[in-house]
Design an enzyme around this catalytic site. Structure first.
Site, PDB file in Angstrom:
ATOM      1  N   GLY A 701       0.940  -1.225  -0.095  1.00  0.00           N
ATOM      2  CA  GLY A 701      -0.027   0.090  -0.062  1.00  0.00           C
ATOM      3  C   GLY A 701       0.790   1.119  -0.112  1.00  0.00           C
ATOM      4  O   GLY A 701       2.032   1.060  -0.282  1.00  0.00           O
ATOM      5  N   LYS A 705       4.520  -2.624   2.788  1.00  0.00           N
ATOM      6  CA  LYS A 705       4.200  -3.972   2.372  1.00  0.00           C
ATOM      7  C   LYS A 705       3.510  -4.670   3.473  1.00  0.00           C
ATOM      8  O   LYS A 705       3.668  -4.312   4.765  1.00  0.00           O
ATOM      9  CB  LYS A 705       5.399  -4.802   1.879  1.00  0.00           C
ATOM     10  CG  LYS A 705       6.226  -4.063   0.910  1.00  0.00           C
ATOM     11  CD  LYS A 705       7.596  -4.876   0.601  1.00  0.00           C
ATOM     12  CE  LYS A 705       8.302  -4.087  -0.591  1.00  0.00           C
ATOM     13  NZ  LYS A 705       9.425  -4.903  -1.031  1.00  0.00           N
ATOM     14  N   VAL A 706       2.605  -5.638   3.144  1.00  0.00           N
ATOM     15  CA  VAL A 706       1.942  -6.481   3.945  1.00  0.00           C
ATOM     16  C   VAL A 706       2.279  -7.986   3.945  1.00  0.00           C
ATOM     17  O   VAL A 706       2.507  -8.500   2.586  1.00  0.00           O
ATOM     18  CB  VAL A 706       0.561  -6.260   4.091  1.00  0.00           C
ATOM     19  CG1 VAL A 706      -0.254  -7.434   5.033  1.00  0.00           C
ATOM     20  CG2 VAL A 706       0.060  -4.886   4.176  1.00  0.00           C
ATOM     21  N   ASP A 831     -11.654   6.664   7.384  1.00  0.00           N
ATOM     22  CA  ASP A 831     -11.513   5.963   6.199  1.00  0.00           C
ATOM     23  C   ASP A 831     -12.172   4.755   5.967  1.00  0.00           C
ATOM     24  O   ASP A 831     -11.446   3.468   5.718  1.00  0.00           O
ATOM     25  CB  ASP A 831      -9.845   5.673   6.124  1.00  0.00           C
ATOM     26  CG  ASP A 831      -9.277   5.241   4.673  1.00  0.00           C
ATOM     27  OD1 ASP A 831     -10.257   6.007   3.632  1.00  0.00           O
ATOM     28  OD2 ASP A 831      -8.410   5.058   4.430  1.00  0.00           O
TER      29      ASP A 831
END
Length: 1023
Positions: A701, A705-706, A831
Site C-alpha cells: 500500500g 508492504k504486508v 477512512d
C-alpha cells in the site's frame, strides 16, 4: 307514445330552468376570486423557483380552481403544498392571504429559521412545515399563534429547548415536534393543553428528561409518542389519568422502576409500546383494557410472573415480552385469545409446560419461546390456523416427539428445536414442508434415517448430537439449495455417495463423529463453494483424493482419526488452508513442502510413516542414516583437511581486505528492535523477522508492504504491516503513531487486533491477527478488476450470499458503534471503506487500518490535525469540501457507501457517467422507488430477501445524506441492521430485540434527509 299533459310539461320546463340557473350561478361564483390572492400566490410560485409541480398556477385562471388551493367565498383558506419540491425560504408577503387557515408545506426543501411571518396570519389554525430544512430555536413567543389547532414541525433541525409558551396555545389538538435536534428540556407547561389529542416528541436528544407529572392533565390525549427522547426515571403515576389514551410509545429510552398499576386501567388503550427501555419491577395484575391490540414491553428488566388477566384482552394481536426476567408459567388464557398473531416471550426465566391450546383459537403467525426453562411437549395445534411462519423453541427442556400435525405447516420457513430433549423420528411431511428453509435439530435424541427428498428451499440443515442412523442417501443430490449441513456425532454408516459432491451451494459440511466407511469420492463435481470439510472420527480409508486440491474456497480440512493411507496429495498445496488436521491415520511419505513448517506441526500426529524435511516435532526426518552414502575413512580425512585449509585461507583473506576498514570502525552497533506488545504473544520477535521475505508478501500500500507469516499453533498466521523506511516522513510517523495509539488501547471483537509493534530507527512493523478471507472489497469487486491488483492472494471465486453480506454489515456496524459510543474519548475512523473491512475464516467482519483515525477530543477552530482532507475517493462525506471539522457523521456517510456496495455490488466510484455510488443511488431513488436494477445480480434468490435488501439500500441512502445532522448515529444504524437478521443467525449479544424485518420504531415515521446534490434534499420515507 302519448305527449305529456300541460301541467306535467310546465313542471318539466320549470325543473330545466332551475337546473340551468344553478349551473350558471356556480360558474359565475367560481370566477369570483380575490385578485390580490392571485397575485400573492403567483409571487409565491416565483419565490419558490417556479417548480413544475405548480404548472397550473397562471394569471388566466382562478386560484380557486388550482388543485393545491381551497377557497371560501372567493378567498384562499388552504394551501396544500406538500411534496412539491419547493426551495428557498418563507417570504414575508405570505400572510397577504388574509383568510388563510391551513398552511401545509410538508416534505419540501424550504430552509431558514422559524418563519415568524406566520404571526401575521391571524386566522391560521393548521401549520405543517414538517420534513423541511428549518433550523435554529423555536421562538419564546410562539404562543402568538394563538389560534393554532395543529402544529407539525417534525423532521427539521430545530435545536435548544421547546419554549414553555407552547403550553399557552390552548386550542392545540395535535403537537408534532419529532425528529429534530432539541437538546434541552421538555416543558411541563405542555400539560396545560387540555384539548391536546396527539403529542409527538420522539427522536430528540433531550438532556436526560423525566416525563413531567403535568402530562397527567392531558385528559383528551389519545397518542403519546416519545420514543428515543433520553427519558430517565419512572413512568409517573399521573399517566393513569389519561383515560382516552389509545397509543403509548415510550420506546428507546432509559426508564426505570415499576409500571404504574393504574396504567393498564386505560379503557381505550389500543397500542402500547414500552419497547427497549430499562424498566424493572413487577408487571401489575390488573389489566382491564378490552381494546388492546398490541403489547410490546420487550427488552426491559421486568420480572415477576405473566398475569393471567392478559387473557381478557380479546382483541390482542401482538404479544411481545421477550428479553426480560419474567418467571413462572405462561397463562393458559393467553393461548385462548382469538385474535393473537404474534407471540414472543423468548429469553426470560419461564417454567412449566406450554399451554396446549396455542394455535387452536387464532391464526398464529410467529411463535418464539426460546431460551427459557420450559418443559413438556410442543402444542399439537400450533399450525391449525395455517399462518405460522416459525417454530422457535430452542434452549429449553422440552420433551416428546414432533407432532404429526406439523406436516400441514406449509407456511413455516424456520423450525428451531435445538438444545432440548426431543425424541422419536421426524414426521415425513415435515422434511418436505413447502417453504421450509431452516431446520435446526441439534442437541436432542431424534432418530431415524435421512430422507431422499426434502423441502426444495432447505438451505440450513443442522442435526448434530442426535441418534440419526443409516446411510447418506444418493438422492441427496436433489438438495440443491443446501448451504450448511451439520450432522456431527450421529450414527451414520456406509459410504459417502459421489452424488453428495454435486451440491454446488454447499459451503459448510460436518460429518465428523459417525461410522462412515469406504473411500472418499475421487471426483468432486461441484463443491466450489465449500469452505469447511470435517470428516474426522469415522472409518474412512483409501487415498486422500487429489481432487480436494481443486476446491477454490476450502479453508478448513479435517480428516483426522480415520484410516487414510498413501501419500498426502501435493495438490493440497494449492489450497489456502487456515486449518488442517490429518492426524491419526496411516499416511506415508513426505509432507508436502507447503505444510512442512511449524504452522502445521500439529496437523500430522500419529502417522508413523510420515516424514518431515524441516524437523517438525513428533515426525522423523526424511533423511535417515540408511539414506546417506557411506564414505571410506581416507576420503573423509582428505575432505576434512582440504576443508580446513580452504577455511584458513578464507579467514586470512578476509582479515587482509578489511583491515583498514576495521581500524576506522572498530565497533558496529547491531540493529536492535524495540517490541511493544498489546496482547499475550504466542510467538517471538525472531519468528517475525526471519520470515520477512518476498515469499510471504501478500500486498502493498501507500505506507509499505504486508506479509503473511506463519507462527505455529494455535494462532497459525499473523499479518505484518511494514511501514516503508525509504519514505519515512512526518506524515507516515503520525500515521504509525495513530494506529498504535488507537488499536493498542481498544478491545472489541469487530476491530482487528494489533498484537504488537516492532520498531527500529529505520523501520516500523505492526503485527495483526491474520484475517483469512481478506477484505470485503475483494469479495465484492475482485472479479471485476484487472489482474494488476496489488494483493498476491487470488480474489474469491464465488460471491457472497445475502446472509453473509447482512452479517458483515452488522459486524462492521458493531465495531464502528463501539468506537463512536463506547470509547471515551470518541474515535473517528475517517477512512471507512470496503477494503478496510476484513473477514476472518468464518466471515466475521472486523474494522482495520486506523492510520487516519482521530481520537475526537474537544476540538478548537484552527486545529491543524483536522485541516487536511483524508479518506478515499467515493467515500468522502460532502462536508469535507467546506469544513475542516470532523465528527462521527463522516464515518456514518462512508459506512452508508459500504451498505450500498453490499446491496448493489457496484464500486464506490461507478461507471455511470460522473456519478459516484451514493449519487447514483440517490438518483435512482428519486426516479423510482422500485428496487429493480438496484440489487447485485450475483446475489442468488434475491427475491426472497427483497425486503431486507430494500431496508439496507434505504438505510444507505439515509447515511449518505448531504446534511450531517440528517444522518443517523451508528447506534441507530446497528439497531436497524440487527432487525433484518433472522434469530438463528444472530450472535448471542444481538438476539435481543429482533423484530420481523421492521426498522420501526427507529424510522417509523417519514424521515426527511438530504441527498448528495447541491439542491439538498430527497425524501426517504419509511425505510
Amino acid at each position: 307514445m302519448a305527449s305529456p299533459s300541460p301541467p306535467h310539461l310546465l313542471s318539466f320546463f320549470v325543473f330545466i330552468f332551475i337546473f340551468i340557473f344553478i349551473f350558471l350561478t356556480s360558474v359565475v361564483s367560481s370566477q369570483q376570486f380575490s385578485t390580490s390572492d392571485q397575485t400573492t400566490l403567483l409571487n409565491l410560485k416565483q419565490q419558490w423557483g417556479n417548480p413544475q409541480s405548480l404548472a397550473d398556477w397562471n394569471s388566466t385562471s382562478s386560484p380557486c380552481s388550482w388543485p393545491e388551493v381551497q377557497c371560501r367565498n372567493g378567498s384562499v383558506i388552504m394551501l396544500q403544498l406538500d411534496s412539491k419540491e419547493l426551495t428557498g425560504t418563507i417570504p414575508p408577503f405570505i400572510c397577504d392571504l388574509q383568510n388563510l387557515e391551513n398552511m401545509i408545506l410538508h416534505d419540501n426543501l424550504i430552509t431558514g429559521e422559524f418563519p415568524r411571518v406566520f404571526y401575521n396570519c391571524s386566522k391560521l389554525v393548521e401549520l405543517d412545515i414538517a420534513q423541511n430544512l428549518f433550523f435554529g430555536r423555536l421562538p419564546d413567543d410562539i404562543d402568538r399563534l394563538s389560534q393554532l389547532q395543529i402544529i407539525e414541525f417534525g423532521g427539521n433541525n430545530f435545536t435548544g429547548d421547546i419554549p414553555p409558551a407552547i403550553g399557552n396555545i390552548s386550542a392545540l389538538t395535535s403537537l408534532f415536534l419529532y425528529q429534530n435536534l432539541f437538546n434541552g428540556s421538555i416543558p411541563p407547561e405542555i400539560g396545560n393543553l387540555s384539548n391536546l389529542e396527539t403529542l409527538g416528541l420522539a427522536y430528540n436528544e433531550f438532556a436526560d428528561p423525566v416525563i413531567p407529572q403535568e402530562f397527567g392533565k392531558l385528559r383528551s390525549l389519545k397518542v403519546m409518542w416519545m420514543a428515543a427522547t433520553n427519558l430517565v426515571g419512572n413512568i409517573p403515576e399521573s399517566l393513569s389519568n389519561l383515560t382516552n389514551l389509545t397509543s403509548l410509545d415510550l420506546s428507546l429510552n432509559k426508564l426505570e422502576g415499576e409500571i404504574p398499576p393504574g396504567l393498564f386501567l386505560l379503557t381505550n388503550l389500543d397500542v402500547m409500546f414500552l419497547y427497549l427501555n430499562k424498566l424493572s419491577g413487577n408487571l401489575p395484575s390488573l389489566i382491564q383494557s378490552q381494546n388492546l391490540t398490541q403489547i410490546d414491553i420487550a427488552m426491559n428488566r421486568l420480572n415477576g410472573s405473566i398475569p393471567d388477566d392478559f387473557g381478557k384482552l380479546q382483541k390482542l394481536q401482538v404479544f411481545n415480552l421477550y428479553s426480560n426476567r419474567f418467571s413462572g408459567q405462561i397463562p393458559t388464557s393467553i393461548s385462548q385469545i382469538p385474535s393473537l398473531r404474534i407471540f414472543r416471550v423468548f429469553r426470560n426465566n419461564l417454567t412449566g409446560e406450554l399451554p396446549p391450546e396455542f394455535g387452536l383459537h387464532s391464526k398464529l403467525e410467529s411463535f418464539e419461546v426460546s431460551e427459557n426453562n420450559l418443559t413438556g411437549t410442543l402444542p399439537e395445534n400450533l399450525c391449525a390456523g395455517g399462518a405460522l411462519t416459525g417454530v422457535i423453541v430452542f434452549s429449553n427442556n422440552l420433551t416428546g416427539e414432533i407432532p404429526s400435525s406439523y406436516e400441514s405447516c406449509n407456511k413455516v420457513n424456520s423450525i428451531q428445536l435445538y438444545n432440548n430433549n426431543f425424541t422419536g423420528e421426524i414426521p415425513p411431511g415435515v422434511w418436505t414442508l413447502l417453504n421450509l428453509s431452516t431446520l435446526l435439530l441439534t442437541g436432542n435424541s431424534f432418530s431415524g434415517e435421512l430422507p431422499g427428498k426434502v423441502a426444495w428451499n432447505l438451505s440450513r440443515f443442522e442435526i448434530s448430537d442426535n441418534k440419526f442412523s443409516g446411510q447418506i442417501p444418493s438422492e441427496i443430490s436433489s438438495w440443491m439449495k443446501l448451504n450448511v449441513f451439520k450432522a456431527s456425532n450421529n450414527l451414520f454408516s456406509g459410504v459417502i455417495p459421489p452424488e453428495f459432491t454435486s451440491l454446488s451451494e454447499l459451503s459448510v459440511l460436518y460429518l465428523d463423529g459417525n461410522s462412515l466407511s469406504g473411500e472418499l469420492p475421487s471426483q468432486i463435481k461441484s463443491w466450489n463453494s465449500l469452505t469447511i470439510l470435517n470428516l474426522a472420527r469415522n472409518k474412512l480409508s483409501g487415498d486422500i483424493p487429489s481432487s480436494l486440491g481443486s476446491l477454490p474456497n476450502l479453508l478448513g480440512l479435517d480428516l483426522s482419526e480415520n484410516q487414510f493411507s498413501g501419500e498426502i496429495p501435493p495438490e493440497l498445496s494449492n489450497l489456502r488452508l487456515t486449518s488442517l488436521n490429518l492426524s491419526s491415520n496411516k499416511l506415508t511419505g513426505k509432507i508436502p513442502s507447503a505444510f512442512d513448517n511449524s504452522a502445521f506441526q500439529n496437523s500430522f500426529f500419529n502417522n508413523p510413516n510420515l516424514c518431515s524435511t524441516s524437523h517438525i516435532s513428533n515426525l522423523h526426518s526424511c533423511y535417515t542414516k540408511s539414506s546417506r552414502k557411506k564414505f571410506s575413512p581416507k576420503i573423509i580425512a582428505t575432505i576434512v583437511i582440504l576443508s580446513s585449509f580452504l577455511l584458513l585461507l578464507a579467514i586470512l583473506f578476509t582479515l587482509f581486505m578489511f583491515r583498514d576498514h576495521l581500524k576506522k570502525k572498530p565497533k558496529r552497533t547491531r540493529t536492535t528492535w524495540k517490541l511493544i506488545s498489546f496482547h499475550n504473544l504466542d510467538f517471538t520477535e525472531e519468528n517475525i523477522l526471519s520470515c520477512m521475505t518476498d515469499a510471504n508478501l501478500i500486498g502493498s500500500g501507500g505506507s509499505g508492504k504486508v506479509y503473511r507469516i506463519g507462527v505455529g499453533p494455535p494462532r497459525g498466521f499473523v499479518a505484518v504491516k511494514q511501514i516503508s523506511n525509504k519514505k519515512f516522513n512526518r506524515d507516515v510517523e503520525n500515521e504509525f503513531s495513530s494506529e498504535v495509539q488507537i488499536l493498542g488501547s481498544i478491545r472489541h471483537s469487530n476491530i482487528v487486533k494489533l498484537l504488537c509493534c516492532l520498531s527500529n530507527p529505520n523501520s516500523k512493523l505492526l503485527v495483526y491477527e491474520y484475517m483469512e478471507n481478506q477484505s470485503l472489497d475483494k469479495w465484492l469487486h475482485g472479479k471485476k478488476r484487472k489482474p494488476e491488483m496489488e494483493l498476491r492472494l487470488e480474489p474469491p471465486h464465488f460471491v457472497l450470499d445475502w446472509r453473509r453480506r447482512l452479517q458483515i454489515a452488522i459486524d462492521a456496524a458493531q465495531g464502528l458503534c463501539y468506537m463512536h459510543h463506547d470509547c471515551s474519548p470518541v474515535i473517528v475512523h475517517r477512512d471507512v471503506k470496503s477494503s478496510n473491512i476484513l473477514l476472518d475464516s468464518e466471515f466475521k467482519a472486523k474494522i482495520a487500518d486506523f492510520g487516519l483515525a482521530q481520537i475526537l477530543e474537544k476540538q478548537k477552530p484552527g486545529d491543524d490535525n483536522m485541516a487536511s482532507i483524508v479518506g478515499s475517493l467515493g467515500y468522502f462525506a460532502p462536508e469535507y469540501a467546506y469544513t475542516t471539522r470532523i465528527n462521527e457523521r463522516i464515518d456514518v456517510y462512508s459506512f452508508g457507501v459500504v451498505l450500498l456496495e453490499l446491496v448493489t455490488g457496484k464500486e464506490p466510484n461507478g461507471k455511470d457517467g460522473d456519478l459516484n455510488l451514493a449519487e447514483w443511488a440517490w438518483k435512482h431513488h428519486g426516479e423510482s422507488d422500485s428496487m429493480v436494477g438496484v440489487c447485485d445480480p450475483e446475489i442468488k434468490d434475491s427475491d426472497t430477501y427483497m425486503e431486507e435488501m430494500s431496508t439496507m439500500f434505504k438505510l444507505g441512502l439515509i447515511c449518505t445524506s448531504t446534511l450531517p445532522s440528517s444522518r443517523p448515529s451508528m447506534k441507530d444504524v446497528l439497531e436497524i441492521l440487527r432487525r433484518c437478521n433472522p434469530m438463528d443467525e444472530l450472535p448471542e449479544e444481538m438476539k435481543e430485540g429482533r423484530d420481523e424485518f421492521d426498522v420501526a420504531p427507529l424510522l417509523k415515521r417519514e424521515r426527511s434527509v438530504t441527498g448528495p446534490n447541491e439542491n439538498e434534499g430527497v425524501l426517504v420515507s419509511q425505510v
